[in-house]
Design an enzyme around this catalytic site. Structure first.
Site, PDB file in Angstrom:
ATOM      1  CG  MET A   1       3.768  19.719  -4.855  1.00  0.00           C
ATOM      2  SD  MET A   1       3.966  18.138  -4.109  1.00  0.00           S
ATOM      3  CE  MET A   1       4.824  18.545  -2.718  1.00  0.00           C
TER       4      MET A   1
ATOM      5  CG  MET B   1       2.535  24.443 -13.075  1.00  0.00           C
ATOM      6  SD  MET B   1       3.119  26.241 -12.760  1.00  0.00           S
ATOM      7  CE  MET B   1       4.792  25.896 -12.683  1.00  0.00           C
TER       8      MET B   1
ATOM      9  CG  ASP C   1      23.089  25.862 -24.462  1.00  0.00           C
ATOM     10  OD1 ASP C   1      24.110  25.919 -23.801  1.00  0.00           O
ATOM     11  OD2 ASP C   1      22.898  24.888 -25.025  1.00  0.00           O
TER      12      ASP C   1
ATOM     13  CG  HIS D   1      -1.309  15.617 -10.963  1.00  0.00           C
ATOM     14  ND1 HIS D   1      -1.698  16.902 -10.436  1.00  0.00           N
ATOM     15  CD2 HIS D   1      -1.868  14.740 -10.080  1.00  0.00           C
ATOM     16  CE1 HIS D   1      -2.482  16.967  -9.205  1.00  0.00           C
ATOM     17  NE2 HIS D   1      -2.467  15.300  -9.129  1.00  0.00           N
TER      18      HIS D   1
END
Length: 159
Positions: A75, A113, A128, A77
């Site tokens: 959700m 986010m 990693d 943008h």
């Protein structure tokens, strides 16, 4: 408690309509950290990891992740970010690297986010690149440190 805005009146998930919001400068900083062995931390500091400059590569990965957040979080943008900076605080005593991701925009929606994604992917990239020598690394303490701008105003985790 504030109403959740990612659901319509029928409970269906929706992308929030931001078309009526004002464009403002919005800044968010998120943190994450990775604990690792003292030997691994020394190898990172001395650029002795076979895959290359761990913190440099992780910084680029974090910036790339911030730009692709809407591809990962349903959700969110798609945003035209104006800045993304990744900083590190190395704690040799506790053998830990703290990641600080700061993202900026002038827009209609926040960048929390994007900052959280940048910090998370940065930590994952460190893992990693070092997993061949240290599989006991622990990624932890990922959270929004602060944000400014927008309707909800300022937020500081430690206040």
């Amino acid at each position: 408690m504030n109403k959740l805005t990612h659901f319509d009146k029928n409970g269906n998930a929706v992308m929030v309509d931001v078309s009526q919001k004002n464009e403002t400068e919005r800044i968010a900083t998120a943190c994450s950290s990775i604990s690792l062995s003292k030997e691994t931390l020394e190898c990172i500091k001395n650029n002795q990891i076979g895959k290359g400059d761990v913190l440099g590569v992780a910084r680029v990965a974090g910036i790339m992740a911030a730009k692709k957040t809407s591809d990962l979080i349903p959700m969110c943008h798609p945003l035209m970010l104006t800045s993304c900076n990744i900083d590190y605080e190395i704690d040799e005593i506790n053998s830990n690297i703290k990641i600080l991701a700061t993202v900026k925009i002038v827009g209609k929606t926040g960048v929390e986010m994007e900052a959280l994604t940048a910090a998370s992917v940065c930590a994952l990239t460190i893992y990693d690149m070092c997993k061949a020598i240290d599989k006991k690394m622990v990624i932890e303490n990922t959270f929004l440190l602060n944000k400014t701008g927008g309707k909800s105003g300022e937020f500081n985790f430690f206040e």
